[in-house]
Design a protein around this motif. Structure first.
Motif, PDB file in Angstrom:
ATOM      1  N   ARG A  53      25.775  42.892  41.265  1.00 51.55           N
ATOM      2  CA  ARG A  53      25.420  43.311  42.521  1.00 51.55           C
ATOM      3  C   ARG A  53      26.278  43.967  43.359  1.00 51.55           C
ATOM      4  O   ARG A  53      27.569  43.784  43.114  1.00 51.55           O
ATOM      5  N   PHE A  54      25.584  44.764  44.389  1.00 49.38           N
ATOM      6  CA  PHE A  54      26.618  45.457  45.141  1.00 49.38           C
ATOM      7  C   PHE A  54      27.785  44.602  45.997  1.00 49.38           C
ATOM      8  O   PHE A  54      27.347  43.487  46.362  1.00 49.38           O
ATOM      9  N   ASN A  55      29.011  44.870  45.876  1.00 46.75           N
ATOM     10  CA  ASN A  55      30.035  44.112  46.610  1.00 46.75           C
ATOM     11  C   ASN A  55      30.236  42.769  45.610  1.00 46.75           C
ATOM     12  O   ASN A  55      30.766  41.981  46.204  1.00 46.75           O
ATOM     13  N   GLY A  56      29.880  42.901  44.529  1.00 46.97           N
ATOM     14  CA  GLY A  56      30.262  41.779  43.690  1.00 46.97           C
ATOM     15  C   GLY A  56      31.687  41.526  43.414  1.00 46.97           C
ATOM     16  O   GLY A  56      32.559  42.395  43.487  1.00 46.97           O
ATOM     17  N   ARG A  57      32.071  40.386  42.819  1.00 41.45           N
ATOM     18  CA  ARG A  57      33.450  39.910  42.755  1.00 41.45           C
ATOM     19  C   ARG A  57      33.584  39.351  41.271  1.00 41.45           C
ATOM     20  O   ARG A  57      32.599  38.637  40.874  1.00 41.45           O
ATOM     21  N   ILE A  58      34.382  39.699  40.553  1.00 44.63           N
ATOM     22  CA  ILE A  58      34.839  39.425  39.179  1.00 44.63           C
ATOM     23  C   ILE A  58      36.147  38.670  39.181  1.00 44.63           C
ATOM     24  O   ILE A  58      37.333  39.356  39.485  1.00 44.63           O
ATOM     25  N   ALA A  59      36.307  37.357  38.996  1.00 49.12           N
ATOM     26  CA  ALA A  59      37.696  36.705  38.574  1.00 49.12           C
ATOM     27  C   ALA A  59      38.162  36.781  37.010  1.00 49.12           C
ATOM     28  O   ALA A  59      37.365  36.299  36.207  1.00 49.12           O
ATOM     29  N   ALA A  60      39.129  37.636  36.712  1.00 46.79           N
ATOM     30  CA  ALA A  60      39.258  37.860  35.378  1.00 46.79           C
ATOM     31  C   ALA A  60      40.374  36.787  34.948  1.00 46.79           C
ATOM     32  O   ALA A  60      41.549  37.006  35.224  1.00 46.79           O
ATOM     33  N   CYS A  61      40.099  35.735  34.474  1.00 49.94           N
ATOM     34  CA  CYS A  61      40.720  34.588  34.124  1.00 49.94           C
ATOM     35  C   CYS A  61      41.438  34.480  32.587  1.00 49.94           C
ATOM     36  O   CYS A  61      42.752  34.464  32.408  1.00 49.94           O
ATOM     37  N   GLY A  62      40.598  35.279  31.715  1.00 47.54           N
ATOM     38  CA  GLY A  62      41.019  35.173  30.443  1.00 47.54           C
ATOM     39  C   GLY A  62      39.882  36.096  29.655  1.00 47.54           C
ATOM     40  O   GLY A  62      38.531  36.329  30.135  1.00 47.54           O
ATOM     41  N   SER A 114      30.701  49.001  43.799  1.00 42.99           N
ATOM     42  CA  SER A 114      31.654  48.382  44.615  1.00 42.99           C
ATOM     43  C   SER A 114      32.240  46.938  44.416  1.00 42.99           C
ATOM     44  O   SER A 114      32.194  46.246  45.255  1.00 42.99           O
ATOM     45  N   VAL A 115      32.157  46.993  43.146  1.00 38.43           N
ATOM     46  CA  VAL A 115      32.636  45.456  42.324  1.00 38.43           C
ATOM     47  C   VAL A 115      34.335  45.404  42.412  1.00 38.43           C
ATOM     48  O   VAL A 115      34.683  46.385  42.194  1.00 38.43           O
ATOM     49  N   ARG A 116      34.838  44.316  43.110  1.00 36.46           N
ATOM     50  CA  ARG A 116      35.894  44.067  42.885  1.00 36.46           C
ATOM     51  C   ARG A 116      36.454  43.010  41.788  1.00 36.46           C
ATOM     52  O   ARG A 116      35.770  42.125  41.755  1.00 36.46           O
ATOM     53  N   MET A 117      37.149  43.619  40.874  1.00 41.27           N
ATOM     54  CA  MET A 117      37.486  42.845  39.710  1.00 41.27           C
ATOM     55  C   MET A 117      39.130  42.554  39.779  1.00 41.27           C
ATOM     56  O   MET A 117      39.871  43.384  39.783  1.00 41.27           O
ATOM     57  N   GLN A 118      39.453  41.345  39.687  1.00 38.25           N
ATOM     58  CA  GLN A 118      41.151  40.866  39.769  1.00 38.25           C
ATOM     59  C   GLN A 118      41.370  39.931  38.928  1.00 38.25           C
ATOM     60  O   GLN A 118      40.766  38.826  38.665  1.00 38.25           O
ATOM     61  N   GLY A 119      42.680  40.241  38.151  1.00 44.09           N
ATOM     62  CA  GLY A 119      43.120  39.253  37.256  1.00 44.09           C
ATOM     63  C   GLY A 119      43.993  38.498  37.987  1.00 44.09           C
ATOM     64  O   GLY A 119      44.531  38.891  39.008  1.00 44.09           O
TER      65      GLY A 119
END
Length: 343
Positions: free
Chosen positions: A245-254, A276-281
């Motif tokens: 979805r718009f403004n979703g967030r992804i935590a890249a754990c592995g 506008s997704v934020r993906m952060q490792g």
């Protein structure tokens, strides 16, 4: 003269390409160790009780630069996280009889010459093995990735891949505590049932039975996904990006699907831009300062039964190679632990 005892060890044989095999590790039975530290030592001598099998250990088996952790050296002892009992100490922070968790060797007894890698166990009214999982690195990984990076809000839609593993099972339960709708994916019907019936996920599916992962996610998330806790990578990540979805967030754990074979890259990352997704490792050890805050939250939940934690127990040091290799074909159900001795 100090007592000498046999000290079985698991030794890393040589660098690995593709999937690791049990034969990449060797059980060595010829070592002996003194049960008394030499005079003037600043180290800590421990008897290892529980060893942790973790996916990141696969990256240490390749001769590559990972940027955050060194590769194992061929012919050397495998090291990892574990729980141990102090038998002798030259360090003022530890004394005989203390229970500790932290970095130790895959062997029956270890001399830890960097005691800062150990933490004294203060709470012994929970299973000691939990310090390899829910009260150790996997626990704080789930906590940081979900609460600190994904910043969940009540009513949001959460998807967790590898959801029955050491980290994923906690993320799903944290999501429910926040009032979110949560779905997990796993690789067997047994694990799917566990997610729904034991761990409280709203729904779960066996990704190996799905012909089309995009269609599967649309079935479970008709309104899209707000938060994705990423443990897999590859085709699963591509399907998720189609459904964020718009403004979703992804935590890249592995990204366990790519530890053994890099395969093809993800082709649709542009969805991060358009939605506008934020993906952060992230790496758990960068958040060590949050352990006290995390313990304050999770210990009462463990003790009152709000949080469940599933472990897959292997018995004996000789079982450790099989247990570790099994992670990469999904043989474990829950957190994989090797028991050497019970306190």
């Amino acid at each position: 003269m100090a007592e000498q005892v046999n000290n079985k060890q698991i030794v890393f044989k040589d660098y690995v390409n593709g999937f690791p095999k049990e034969s990449d590790m060797l059980l060595k039975t010829s070592n002996t160790i003194s049960l008394k530290l030499p005079h003037g030592s600043n180290g800590v001598l421990v008897k290892n009780l529980y060893l942790s099998c973790d996916p990141y250990m696969r990256t240490r088996m390749s001769k590559t630069e990972h940027g955050y952790i060194d590769s194992f050296t061929p012919g050397s002892l495998i090291v990892g996280l574990g729980v141990a009992k102090v038998l002798d100490s030259g360090n003022s922070n530890f004394e005989k009889g203390d229970l500790v968790w932290g970095v130790t060797g895959w062997e029956e007894y270890s001399v830890i010459n960097a005691p800062e890698a150990l933490n004294k166990i203060q709470h012994t009214d929970v299973p000691l093995s939990y310090y390899t999982g829910i009260l150790g690195m996997p626990g704080v990984t789930a906590y940081v990735g979900f609460y600190e990076i994904c910043a969940p809000k009540k009513g949001e839609y959460v998807f967790v891949s590898a959801a029955s593993g050491a980290v994923g099972q906690l993320v799903g339960q944290f999501a429910k505590l926040c009032g979110c709708y949560v779905v997990g994916s796993s690789g067997t019907q047994e694990k799917v049932d566990l997610l729904k019936n034991k761990l409280g996920f709203d729904a779960a599916f066996n990704y190996k039975k799905e012909q089309d992962l995009d269609a599967a996610l649309k079935r479970y998330f008709p309104n899209g996904i707000d938060i994705y806790f990423e443990n897999v990578g590859g085709e699963m990540l591509e399907a998720v990006l189609l459904n964020m979805r718009f403004n979703g967030r992804i935590a890249a754990c592995g990204m366990i699907s790519q530890y053994n074979d890099q395969g093809d890259g993800v082709s649709n990352l542009f969805h991060i831009v358009t939605k506008s997704v934020r993906m952060q490792g992230f790496l758990a050890y960068h958040y060590d300062h949050l352990y006290p805050k995390y313990f304050d939250m999770v210990l009462p939940l463990i003790k009152n039964g709000t949080i469940n934690y599933i472990e897959d127990i292997a018995e004996g040091l000789e079982s450790a190679p099989t247990a570790l290799v099994g992670l990469f074909s999904g043989k474990n159900v829950g957190k994989q632990v090797v028991v050497l001795a019970r306190e």
